[in-house]
Design an enzyme around this catalytic site. Structure first.
Site, PDB file in Angstrom:
ATOM      1  CG  ASP A  37     -84.863  77.074  72.207  1.00 55.97           C
ATOM      2  OD1 ASP A  37     -85.448  77.806  71.398  1.00 55.97           O
ATOM      3  OD2 ASP A  37     -85.278  76.853  73.361  1.00 55.97           O
ATOM      4  N   GLY A  71     -82.569  63.293  54.873  1.00 58.38           N
ATOM      5  CA  GLY A  71     -82.614  61.886  54.492  1.00 58.38           C
ATOM      6  C   GLY A  71     -83.882  61.219  54.965  1.00 58.38           C
ATOM      7  CB  SER A  97     -84.350  58.083  48.596  1.00 58.64           C
ATOM      8  OG  SER A  97     -83.446  57.651  47.595  1.00 58.64           O
ATOM      9  CG  HIS A 131     -85.160  48.691  54.617  1.00 57.47           C
ATOM     10  ND1 HIS A 131     -85.492  48.635  53.284  1.00 57.47           N
ATOM     11  CD2 HIS A 131     -84.146  49.573  54.726  1.00 57.47           C
ATOM     12  CE1 HIS A 131     -84.711  49.464  52.609  1.00 57.47           C
ATOM     13  NE2 HIS A 131     -83.879  50.045  53.454  1.00 57.47           N
ATOM     14  CE  LYS A 135     -87.306  52.203  54.557  1.00 60.64           C
ATOM     15  NZ  LYS A 135     -86.896  53.557  55.024  1.00 60.64           N
ATOM     16  N   GLY A 141     -87.708  54.640  50.379  1.00 60.50           N
ATOM     17  CA  GLY A 141     -87.412  55.732  49.472  1.00 60.50           C
ATOM     18  C   GLY A 141     -86.354  55.341  48.459  1.00 60.50           C
ATOM     19  CB  THR A 142     -83.308  53.226  48.763  1.00 61.90           C
ATOM     20  OG1 THR A 142     -82.753  54.047  49.788  1.00 61.90           O
ATOM     21  CG2 THR A 142     -82.202  52.732  47.851  1.00 61.90           C
TER      22      THR A 142
END
Length: 233
Positions: A37, A71, A97, A131, A135, A141-142
């Site tokens: 919405d 992302g 990423s 990280h 995570k 992804g990087t």
């Protein structure tokens, strides 16, 4: 610019702060529930959700003719399907990423270095990423993007988290405390070591980059990357 935030966790809240500082308005803050919405009121959407929600979020935006930035990592097995869908609907989409402006410069440095090292067989390359413990995906992804950047500019064929063969790049993923994100590329030979490193100090870099990308994407059609946004091609 009116922004829909698809994913209102820690990253979503930082994106909200930066967007408001840059004079934008937030018209939707979507958490894990399937309630869209307010999406129809948005000029652009920014998705920082979870892997299980990303495809649904992106598809809803494209169906509503709303440009979308994503992302979220961990869903790329369906990336080609999304690309086909965006093209079919003549939509606008950027996946990254990592939206940090510094990281995207780091991506370019990584590719340039890979070209320089491609014929130097004395060196073996490896990637380390660190990280925070919350995570969800590993490797990041990087880190995968960094590995793909090397593969496309060298004789390596794939990446692995196991012991690598000669044509593989090893990625080591560490989860420590509250580390926002550190990525290290190492080329090692018997006589020396070459390293490039990017260390994020906070989530603000990722958030700023996503808002900059949303500003850039507004009014465009097609599938883009941060290389387009930063004119790095």
């Amino acid at each position: 610019m009116k922004i829909a935030l698809l994913g209102y966790g820690k990253m979503g809240k930082v994106i909200e702060q930066i967007a408001l500082k840059r004079g934008h308005e937030i018209v939707l803050k979507k958490s894990r529930q399937d309630n869209f919405d307010g999406l129809e009121n948005a000029d652009v959407a920014i998705d920082f959700s979870i892997p299980e929600s990303a495809v649904q979020n992106i598809s809803a935006c494209i169906n509503a003719n709303i440009p979308v930035i994503s992302g979220t990592t961990g869903w790329l097995d369906q990336y080609n399907e999304i690309v086909d869908f965006v093209q079919q609907k003549n939509g606008a989409f950027i996946y990254g990423s990592n939206f940090s402006l510094g990281v995207n410069i780091f991506f370019q440095l990584n590719e340039n270095l890979a070209k320089m090292m491609a014929n130097l067989k004395e060196y073996n390359v490896a990637i380390e990423e660190i990280h925070h413990t919350q995570k969800l995906d590993a490797p990041s992804g990087t880190a995968i993007s960094l590995a793909e950047g090397i593969i496309s500019n060298s004789n390596y064929n794939k990446w692995t988290m196991d012991t690598p063969t000669e044509d593989q790049i090893q990625i080591e993923a560490k989860r420590i405390g509250t580390v926002p994100g550190t990525h290290i590329i190492t080329y090692q030979s018997e006589v020396d070591t070459i390293k490039i490193e990017h260390e994020a100090h906070s989530r603000e870099g990722f958030a700023l980059g996503s808002v900059v990308a949303a500003e850039w994407l507004l009014g465009k059609k097609g599938i883009f990357t941060m290389k387009d946004v930063l004119n790095l091609k």
